[in-house]
Design an enzyme around this catalytic site. Structure first.
Site, mmCIF file in Angstrom:
data_model
loop_
_atom_site.group_PDB
_atom_site.id
_atom_site.type_symbol
_atom_site.label_atom_id
_atom_site.label_comp_id
_atom_site.label_asym_id
_atom_site.label_seq_id
_atom_site.Cartn_x
_atom_site.Cartn_y
_atom_site.Cartn_z
ATOM 1 N N ASP A 1 11.568 16.849 37.399
ATOM 2 C CA ASP A 1 10.791 17.685 38.306
ATOM 3 C C ASP A 1 9.472 17.862 37.571
ATOM 4 O O ASP A 1 9.377 18.657 36.636
ATOM 5 C CB ASP A 1 11.477 19.038 38.530
ATOM 6 N N HIS A 2 8.459 17.087 37.963
ATOM 7 C CA HIS A 2 7.265 16.998 37.111
ATOM 8 C C HIS A 2 6.573 18.342 36.949
ATOM 9 O O HIS A 2 5.794 18.538 36.027
ATOM 10 C CB HIS A 2 6.293 15.939 37.636
ATOM 11 N N HIS B 1 10.304 22.502 43.062
ATOM 12 C CA HIS B 1 9.263 23.157 42.273
ATOM 13 C C HIS B 1 9.287 24.676 42.405
ATOM 14 O O HIS B 1 9.235 25.406 41.422
ATOM 15 C CB HIS B 1 7.880 22.674 42.700
#
Lengths: 354, 511
Positions: free
Chosen positions: B200-201, B263
């Site tokens: 999950d960047h 996010h």
């Protein structure tokens, strides 16, 4: 960093109060002009420089880009000067992009002479931002001035390779490190080498080889004996070696360390072909016959590995050269960090140098 | 082999170094010619190389469907790096990085691809004289994730004697709870959980990591950080842009899947989690999972009370007329994909019981901002007159993640003059003013961490399933509810319907 926005003030025969008031006024004006201009509040830097060389120092500081101190106070010393003159410049990296901020960095240049030195603290103190850490740099010596300005500073920037005698340079660094955190550019030039040595011996099966190192050779720029001594001193301090002074061996310094029940041959060699300060290469051999060689190469360090059967491999470990401007910038950044391994390495390096 | 003690295994040379060693690794990128690879992964690898942060021994293999020669792939890599790198490439470093890059063409279910890959990997090991770690980065369409993992398993590439094998899986990790569970089942049939790195960047962003520092390195906030002092929490991720050319992806995902399920729930976890015992991967992730598990799974009947969806209609952005979602190129006629989603969640635990967590995200809103606003309860007694001013408002702490990362605190202050009149003022701190260093791109950090085997910034299997437990009933209920969706004008604050989620007296912050 492209500087496109400046606010400038100057006055001859000025006072610290007037300079400080000008700083506040310029900052207020810039912020009022556009609220997205905001002052950087990271680090003060005091540079005490000889006026005749101040242009060169200004050029070096311009090269550090985003590592420019948020407030740079240049005390430009000219022996016969009677009057205190000052210039204040506030620069941003450019106009703020929509919705974003643009940082303002402040440079204050104070021209002063001998008559101001006795009260130097009262000139410098009002001109640094309270509560920010302060880095002191005196590239032209002036040890007595450094002692005075240390009262305002938590860190001192120096470059041990700039002193003519390596041992004296390291002694000086050692004395300063008792009073402030020392950022030594000679030490920072060795960072990529230390990182690579740490990485090479990181696999568990290789870590034990650290206990049986048999020889270390560091090749360095002719004037960078201090860098080589710091690198070997680092190995010695991390690995618990007992050291004695190295002796001249032609153009090199050579000797040995005691590591447990075995000796480690040590050698610091000048590399006449190297044009920039710092290290040219390092070679480490172990008692079991392993050998790692690292040397400067294009686009990174060139590694040479010989295994216990004598088989050799060579490859490049990518990495861009930081250049001297990058090293200075890194020195400014390091003023905000603390490396606990420098002082032990420095202590060991001093033991090595006759 | 002689027994080794813990002391013998410590590496004394790493003390004091900012960059910790990364073991020699071969990185294999599946989907190596795709957009993510070109825009993010390859530039990230270059920047790591530039900084000397890649492992001592590093090799890369690209895999994609089209057949091409190694040299052609290298040229494409170079073009992508030159175009998308955050710094101008150094020619020598770039050519050094790309010199040994290899390419394998073929479909991801073709055994021959893995056979060829195995030969290349073995060749790198032989050349290095040691078994190199292997990291397989799955940067493909999600439908290929299980296919690739199973092929890696059947071709004996999921394990490697004397070295570590890791698999890095891009988002989305499933589009429903069932898919996520099924994907976990298939992945974990081949790899062990410590080998799996679900990206999950957002977690790789400095801004998100700063939240943990803000909460756990500053003692002044912790006594207030609970239901006794905090009235509500709002998390906003607003975009001023529309969907651009991503209609295919976006219409199948929607705002809830695109941002909230991953996010924004991560942001919520960072706000609400208990201090971990240590910042190890397991301890941090244990605390995040506890938060997710404390959020009640909504029933279909709850959804209309706690979730709002909408689509942007035509409007104005940046001074220009812009089309509505349904008029965007590539969007199917009558699509009921939401471009805006807002939720009201509760974290039913001792610390947070009764505190609403409002989450909202949307495309084509008034501006781009990601922030967390923590509103404190009002003071219990007011000695000042409210007349003649904006009045005393509760303190509000706003953590801004983008565009200007910082913290602001709304305080009451006296208006200068002879009367004691109070109005709110802002005390602001901007991270950009306080640090010299440039933040690395999220992918630089994440790739390095994955190669080092540090999973702190990656999502664990139970974490991703717990996220889906919250979102799945909403996705399911919305899918069964016919359109058309509520509309909001492009460039606006979002749909009016979002106000219906708020507790009496609460309001959405202006975007």
């Amino acid at each position: 960093m492209t500087v496109t926005s400046d606010a400038v003030w100057s006055e001859q025969g000025t006072t610290p109060d007037a300079i400080e008031a000008a700083l506040r006024e310029l900052l207020f004006e810039r912020h009022a002009e556009d609220e997205h201009f905001v002052p950087a509040r990271v680090l003060n830097m005091i540079a005490f420089v000889d006026r005749q060389w101040s242009g060169e120092i200004a050029n070096r500081l311009r090269g550090v880009g985003r590592y420019h101190a948020s407030r740079l106070l240049v005390l430009s010393y000219e022996p016969g000067r009677e009057r205190l003159d000052a210039r204040v410049m506030i620069a941003s990296e450019g106009e703020p992009a929509p919705g974003e901020i643009a940082l303002l960095r402040e440079t204050v240049v104070v021209e002063l002479g001998d008559r101001h030195l006795d009260d130097l603290l009262t000139i410098a103190d009002p001109l640094v931002v309270t509560d920010l850490p302060t880095l002191l740099w005196s590239p032209h010596g002036h040890e007595e001035i450094v002692e005075v300005l240390l009262e305002l500073s938590q860190a001192v920037l120096l470059d041990s390779v700039e002193e003519p005698l390596a041992r004296e340079a390291l002694d000086r660094a050692s004395a300063l490190s008792a009073q402030a955190y020392v950022v030594d550019l000679a030490w920072l030039r060795s960072t990529p080498w230390r990182e690579r040595l740490a990485a090479t011996f990181d696999p568990p099966w290789l870590r034990r080889e650290l206990r049986s190192l048999a020889a270390v050779t560091a090749r360095h720029h002719q004037a960078s004996t201090a860098s080589a001594a710091l690198l070997v001193g680092w190995l010695a301090s991390r690995l618990g070696w007992e050291l004695g002074p190295l002796a001249a061996d032609g153009d090199a310094l050579a000797g040995s360390a005691r590591a447990g029940d075995q000796d480690v041959a040590l050698r610091l060699e000048a590399a006449p072909e190297l044009q920039v300060p710092g290290l040219e290469g390092v070679t480490i051999e172990t008692a079991s016959g392993l050998r790692l060689g690292l040397r400067r190469g294009t686009g990174g360090l060139r590694a040479n590995w010989r295994d216990e059967h004598g088989e050799e491999r060579e490859w490049t470990i990518p990495g861009a050269s930081r250049g001297e401007a990058g090293v200075l910038g890194e020195g400014i950044r390091q003023a905000l960090l603390r490396d606990p391994t420098y002082v032990p390495a420095l202590r060991a390096a001093r033991t090595l140098l006759p | 082999m002689a027994a080794t003690t813990a002391t013998e295994l410590d590496n004394p040379l790493t003390a004091g170094l900012e960059r910790q060693p990364v073991a020699p690794t071969t990185l294999v990128i599946f989907g190596a010619t795709g957009d993510l690879s070109r825009r993010k992964l390859l530039p990230a690898l270059y920047n790591l190389a530039h900084e000397g942060a890649l492992p001592e021994r590093f090799h890369m293999v690209g895999i994609a469907r089209k057949h091409k020669a190694d040299e052609e792939f290298r040229t494409e890599c170079e073009e992508a790096i030159r175009r998308f790198s955050r710094r101008k490439p150094d020619d020598a470093v770039l050519s050094g990085l790309l010199a040994g890059v290899r390419y394998v063409g073929g479909t991801f279910d073709d055994d021959a691809v893995y056979s060829k890959l195995g030969e290349i990997l073995d060749g790198f090991d032989k050349e290095a004289g040691e078994a190199l770690n292997r990291a397989f980065y799955l940067s493909t369409a999600p439908s290929f994730f299980p296919v690739i993992v199973e092929e890696l398993g059947s071709s004996k590439l999921a394990r490697h004697e004397h070295a570590q094998v890791r698999v890095i899986i891009e988002k989305p990790f499933g589009t429903t709870l069932q898919e996520a569970r099924e994907l976990n089942r298939r992945v974990l049939a081949i790899f062990k959980e410590p080998q799996v790195f679900r990206i999950d960047h957002y977690l790789g962003k400095e801004t998100v990591q700063n939240m943990l520092a803000f909460r756990f390195a500053n003692g002044m906030f912790e006594p207030l950080w609970n239901r006794n002092y905090i009235d509500s929490i709002q998390i906003t991720a607003a975009e001023e842009l529309g969907i651009g050319s991503r209609a295919d992806y976006y219409d199948s995902a929607g705002a809830l899947r695109d941002l909230i399920q991953n996010h924004m729930l991560q942001l919520l976890c960072h706000v609400a989690m208990e201090p971990p015992v240590s910042f190890t991967a397991e301890e941090v992730r244990n605390e995040k999972v506890k938060v997710l598990q404390a959020i009640p799974q909504p029933t279909a009947a709850d959804v209309s009370q706690m979730a709002v969806r909408a689509q942007y209609g035509p409007g104005h952005a940046g001074g220009e007329d812009v089309p509505g979602y349904l008029q965007e190129e590539g969007v199917p006629e009558g699509s009921i994909t939401e471009t805006y989603a807002a939720l009201r969640l509760e974290v039913d635990n001792w610390r947070w019981a009764g505190v609403p967590f409002y989450l909202r995200t949307g495309k084509r809103l008034a501006r781009k901002i990601t922030e967390i606003a923590v509103t404190l309860k009002p003071v219990p007694h007011l000695a000042f007159s409210q007349a003649g001013s904006l009045g005393v408002q509760p303190n509000q702490l706003v953590l801004t993640l983008q565009p200007n990362e910082g913290v602001s605190l709304r305080l009451g202050a006296k208006i200068p003059g002879t009367r004691m009149i109070i109005r709110p003022v802002q005390m602001e701190f901007l991270y950009g003013t306080a640090f010299l260093s440039q933040s690395p791109e999220a992918y630089e950090r994440l790739i390095t961490d994955a190669m080092r085997g540090d999973a702190t910034l990656f999502t664990r299997n139970d974490e991703v399933e717990a996220q889906w437990c919250i979102c799945d009933p909403i996705v399911g209920t919305w899918a069964q509810t016919p359109g058309p969706l509520a509309q909001y004008e492009a460039g606006s604050q979002g749909p009016e319907e979002a106000a219906g989620l708020l507790r009496e007296g609460d309001s959405w912050r202006a975007i």
